[in-house]
Structures are given as C-alpha cells and as structure tokens.
Design an enzyme around this catalytic site. Structure first.
Site, PDB file in Angstrom:
ATOM      1  N   GLU A 133       1.165  -1.155   0.005  1.00 46.21           N
ATOM      2  CA  GLU A 133      -0.441   0.112  -0.339  1.00 46.21           C
ATOM      3  C   GLU A 133       0.963   1.933  -0.178  1.00 46.21           C
ATOM      4  OE1 GLU A 133      -3.571   0.016   2.480  1.00 46.21           O
ATOM      5  OE2 GLU A 133      -3.308   2.050   3.463  1.00 46.21           O
ATOM      6  N   ASP A 134       1.518   1.015   0.578  1.00 49.96           N
ATOM      7  CA  ASP A 134       2.295   2.229   0.878  1.00 49.96           C
ATOM      8  C   ASP A 134       3.856   2.502   0.171  1.00 49.96           C
ATOM      9  OD1 ASP A 134       0.651   2.949   2.494  1.00 49.96           O
ATOM     10  OD2 ASP A 134       1.409   2.528   4.342  1.00 49.96           O
TER      11      ASP A 134
END
Ligand code: MN
Length: 675
Positions: free
Chosen positions: A89-90
C-alpha cells in the site's frame, strides 16, 4: 497481550526488533526466526524515510503489529505478513515481488490487508466498504488475513492520540462498529477488549475517566476481602480433590459503562459485582459441574443466573459454566468455571489453533471451525450482492447471527431472536411489564417501541401502570411470548361500546397519547382533532391508532374505540378545517390570509365555494397548536368587515354516518416525542 489485572499499558509501547526476536525464540524454529527477520529487513528498507504521524520511523508500526501477533504465538508466516503489511500500500513494492521473495502465502496475506487504489472511489464510504469487501474475500481464503488486520488496527488504536481528533473519532467509530465485533465473533477476547477500550477512551474520554476512577477506588477498598474469597474457594475445591486456579477478572471500563449506562446508582450496582475465573486443572468436563456444586454449597447462588455454555457454547465457541453468587449484601460474585482448554479458547478464539496447536474439530466445537462456517455463509450471501456497501451492512448484521443479547438495568443478559423489539423484551421480562410498557431507553436514549434491538445494548423498559398494550404491536413483535400475551390481553378485555365510552373517558384509565410512544398514531381527516379536544381512537390495521374527536360520527359507528388524552407536552401544530363566509369583494382572500398570518398560523389548503346568496364560503385547512390558538385565529378573522361568519367546520356540519369511513384519508403523523 496486556494483562487486564493491571491498568492498560501506556498508549504506544515501542517495540524494537530485539523484543520481537526474543519472543520468537520461545516458540519458533531457527529457520522460521530467520525468515521473519528477513521480512523485517525488507520492510525496514522499503519504509526507509517514511514517518508516522506520531513522529517516529514508520517501521515501528509493522514491528508493533508483529509483536502483538507474536505474543499470541502465531505462526511465522503471519508474523512475516505483519512486518510487510504496509509495503504494497505505502511503498512501490508489488505483490508479485513479495510472492517471489517470501512465497505466495505471505504475499496473499499482505495483499489481503492492502487497500485498493483511492482514485477509484467517489466517496469515503464507498472506498471503505470496497476495501472491507476485498479483505473479507482474502480472509475466506486464509483466515490469518483478519488476524493481521486486527493487530494492525489495534496498534493504530493504541497510537490514535497522534491523529487529528476528527479522524481519531472516525477510526474509533469504525472499529467499534466492525473490527471489535469481528474480534468478538472470532472469540479473540484479548483483541476485542483492548479495541473496545481504545474506542471508548477516544469517543468518551470524560466518561472513561469517571468510571475508571470509580473502578480503581472500589478495587482498592476490597482487595483484602477478595483475597479471602479467592483462597476460600481454592481451599474448598482442593478439599474435594479439584485443584483449580482462581483469579479475579479486572472490571473493564467499557463493559461497566455498557451495563450501567451512566446512571450512578446502577454504576454502583455493577461495581458491586466481581468476576472470578476458576480454571479447574482436570480435563474431565464433569469436574466443572462438580466445581459449581461446591461453589453453590459455599455461597448462595442467585436464581436465574446459572448458564451452561459448556453444553451450549456461544456462537464464537466460548465455553464455560456461569453462576452468580451472593457473597454479601454489597458483593456478588460472577463465577466462570472452565478447564484450561476452554480458557484458552475464551482468550484466543480462532487464534488458539496456532497459539496452543489446537486441532480443528469438524464436530464444530472449536471457534476456528465455527468462524470458517460463518465466513463461508457470508460469502454465499455476497454472491447475490454486488454492492460493497450493502455487503458491509450484511456483515455487520451477521456478526451476531440468530440472536441478540441485551442487558437489562439489573445487569441481566436476555437473549432474544434477531429483530426483537423493546416490546418483545418487555414481555420476555414479565407479562405485566409488557402490558404496561410505554417506551424504552436503549443505551440511555429514548427509542421507539418498534425499533429492533441490537446486540450488547442495555435496554430499560419504561412502564406506566395506566398504560395498556396496543393491537398495533402485533404488526412488529417477533417473539411468540409477546404475540400470545398481546392477543390474550385483547381477548380478555371487554370491548367498549358507546355507552361506557363517556364514562371511561372521564376515568383516568384512559390511554394518554403521551404513552403511545412507538405506536403508529394518525389523526383523522374527517374531524381534524387538535390538542384540548376530547378525543378517542379507533384501531385500524396498517394505520395504527386513528384519533378522532370524541363526538365524531365515525367514532360512534365503530364497534370498538379507545379513550385517549393529549399529552401536556404536545408542541407540534395540527391541521384543522375552518369555514369563513365572506362577501364577494376584491381582495377579501388577501385580508383573511393576512388575519390568519397575524396569529402566526399557516394555511395548508384553500377551497372557495360560491354560495346561492352571492357570498363565498372559504374552506381553509390551517395548522394550529391547540384550541386556544384556534380561538385566537377565529377572533382575528371575525374583526374583518367583509366576514359574515367564521367557524370550525365540524361544529356545524359533521360528516354523515352514510359517508363510508375511509381511514386512508387520515394524515399519518408521528406524535411528538415526550422527552
Ligand atoms: Mn498498518
């Protein structure tokens, strides 16, 4: 996991990789430890240069998540996924890369907790629901996805104070609505309690402080007394050759709050109840029952509180025997008797499978098997629902299948079928309570009697000895008991005929409108009753109670009617029809309207009829607060020179009995809330 015998840990205990490794050494092989460590190195590099809102390096978050799961002794793949849970996600890392380096299982777990691209959604609700649905599908393939998600959420809740208050509250709401109940549904008590703890602290910090202080104070006052009780119980069990470990369960602030819903008197009642956990060493089920016999010989059991969750486990697999013992006037003991296996399941739920190497019995007695069945059932449901927001609603509903447990002000837990309303609860407590109930407070807020109850709510039934059941309740009650009792009531109550109506109206046994909370009430359009008018009701299926003027011909024609009174607190405006006879003159309507407006009154309908004598009859429906207000309006209109006469319509022309009664013409309207 933090121990609940002491106050909770400081909001953000920072775990170092050495803390994690120390825990891993206690239960993982050297090879597995190495695999976890390599995942740590990967994550640390991927998150290098990223910071959390709290100001610390990002990697401390995945480390803390992994530590939570390591304390639950979860397998090495789950821990690897915990360390890597934010890299898709990051950071620019792709799922494929994780699969290559750490295997498809770890990649699946990480992908399952990763959110979808934000760009795709038009609203936050839509994106949250879609992400939830994605996670749920991944969880159906591998239930460990939810364990990573719950640990992730728990650490976020622990560090919530770094967030802006509005976002913190939103997170707390979401957690309380979905993640804490999921933890409960999976039987993972340690996660469930701590999640609820942070939610409550975030949403109601003051309430938290007050209750927490009260708990600590009471606990300090009776430490010695409780020690005596514990050793006495332990000795008695030992004397019967039943060695057991007896421990005091700390009162949880949110649980006390829920039970006491902020009324100081009941707060003290719930503080006067302590919970003892009695874990018998023997593995024989019969010994739990023997232990309860010994307890009952030592302290007086309070009738109605013996619960056998061994024979009938809770939906999440929880097993124990519960009994409530009266120790002294101000101290009751809720004793929970389990063997060590039941205790492990009670603490860890599905995680017990990894934590204690517990086998999965297809006989359905482990939480793991039950959880799988639950998830698969929801997936079945999901096939017919395309919309992710509808799906999340369904999951919320299904988190507590079949039954709802509600708490009475006395702390009694009552199980009702799903969809049950306060009326069902009232009848479940006692027929007399059901027959006289007028309203309910759910979590200290007034609700309608027909509002279905939800799991865990504390419900107080409000009664009025003058009240009586409404036939309308039959439209929404779900329990057989409520249905039967309501029918029985009407069977045994003589029908009122016109002869005794007047008499009953005078008698205080009349049904006050203020006590019809929850009953659909509408006001008849034939006679337009307004506050202070003498009134009575006719029950009409589908419309509930239709209120007429006491002298309305429709009422006189009805076989059964109910005397009623206005609530003194009625604040709304009610429609009433007035007839104004005016000379035919330019601008007369404007004059009449102005006079009506002068009295702060609205016109809702106007009908103009030519009369044979060249005058005009204005039929106006206006809204007024009560009879006094109406009188003021009529007086104001009368002062106009062009007005020949003015009256309330029904005083000079009531509908004739020949007109068939049409309840559909009535304007449905909810009564103003009495509080
Ligand atoms: Mn995270």
């Amino acid at each position: 996991m933090p121990s609940y015998d002491s106050p909770l840990p400081t909001p953000s205990p920072r775990f170092l990789v050495s803390d994690l490794l120390e825990t891993l050494e206690t239960y993982l092989s050297a090879e597995q430890q190495r695999a976890v460590y390599s995942a740590y190195l990967f994550a640390a590099e991927a998150h290098d240069g990223q910071w959390r809102q709290s100001g610390e390096a990002y990697i401390f978050h995945p480390l803390a998540v992994a530590k939570i799961l390591a304390d639950m002794r979860l397998d090495y793949q789950t821990l690897m996924a915990a360390l890597l849970h934010d890299v898709i996600e990051d950071t620019p890392t792709a799922k494929e890369q994780l699969a290559q380096q750490f295997g498809p299982e770890v990649a699946h777990l990480v992908d399952g907790v990763s959110k979808l691209d934000k760009v795709k959604f038009s609203s936050r609700a839509e994106s949250e629901a879609s992400n939830f649905q994605k996670m749920f599908l991944a969880m159906a393939q591998d239930i460990r996805v939810i364990l990573v998600k719950l640990a992730d959420r728990l650490h976020n809740m622990r560090t919530l104070s770094a967030m802006k208050p509005a976002s913190a509250r939103r997170k707390a709401h979401e957690t309380l609505e979905i993640y804490a109940p999921i933890a409960q549904r999976l039987g993972i008590a340690c996660l469930h309690w701590e999640l609820e703890h942070w939610c409550f602290l975030t949403l109601y910090p003051w309430r938290y402080q007050i209750i927490n202080r009260a708990i600590r104070r009471t606990q300090m006052q009776r430490t010695e007394r409780i020690q005596q009780i514990i050793s006495l119980i332990q000795q008695r069990l030992q004397a019967h050759d039943l060695p057991a470990l007896v421990t005091l369960e700390s009162l949880r602030v949110f649980a006390v709050y829920r039970k006491a819903h902020l009324q100081m008197d009941t707060l003290h009642t719930s503080l006067n109840q302590i919970e003892l956990k009695i874990v018998v060493k023997s593995r024989q089920l019969g010994d739990c029952y023997r232990a309860i016999g010994i307890l009952h010989a030592s302290y007086k059991p309070i009738p109605g509180h013996l619960k056998d969750y061994i024979a009938i486990p809770k939906t999440n697999g929880y097993q124990a025997l519960h009994t409530l013992l009266a120790c002294s006037e101000k101290l009751n003991i809720l004793a929970r008797i389990q063997n060590s296996e039941m205790e492990q399941v009670a603490q860890m739920g599905i995680a017990a499978h990894w934590c204690y190497n517990m086998p999965i019995h297809p006989s359905g007695h482990t939480s793991y098997y039950r959880a799988e069945k639950w998830i698969n059932g929801l997936l079945e449901l999901q096939k017919n629902i395309g919309d992710s927001q509808e799906f999340i609603e369904n999951v919320k509903m299904d988190l507590f299948p079949d039954e709802v447990y509600v708490v009475t002000p006395k702390g009694e837990i009552i199980t009702l079928p799903r969809g049950a309303t306060p009326v069902d609860l009232a009848y479940a407590i006692h027929t007399d309570i059901g027959n006289t109930c007028i309203g309910a407070k759910v979590d200290n807020r007034r609700v309608h009697l027909l509002k279905p109850l939800l799991n865990g709510q504390s419900v107080q039934i409000l009664t009025d000895p003058k009240a009586r059941p409404s036939p309308d309740w039959l439209n929404f009650v779900v329990t057989g008991k409520a249905r039967t009792q309501i029918k029985l009531y009407f069977k045994n109550t003589p029908k009122l005929d016109q002869g005794n109506l007047a008499q009953v109206s005078l008698h205080p046994t009349s049904l006050a409108i203020k006590s019809t909370d929850g009953l659909a009430v509408s006001f008849a359009a034939c006679c337009h009753p307004i506050p202070d008018d003498a009134i009575a009701g006719i029950f009409s299926p589908g419309l509930g109670m239709v209120v007429h003027l006491a002298n309305c011909p429709h009422l006189l024609a009805s076989p059964q009617c109910w005397p009623m009174e206005w609530s003194s607190t009625t604040q709304t405006e009610f429609p009433v029809e007035i007839w104004v006879k005016v000379e035919e003159k330019l601008g007369v309507l404007a004059l009449v309207s102005a006079a009506i407006a002068e009295q702060q009154c609205n016109i809702e309908q106007i009908l103009i009829e030519m009369q044979p004598d060249n005058t005009r009859l204005l039929k106006l429906v206006i809204s007024v607060r009560n009879r006094l207000h109406l009188a003021d309006v009529l007086r104001e209109i009368k002062t106009l020179a062009a007005v020949k006469s003015v009256s309330r319509s029904n005083t000079n022309l009531l509908p004739t009995l020949a007109t068939p009664y049409k309840p559909q013409r009535a304007r449905p309207r909810r009564l103003p809330h009495p509080l």
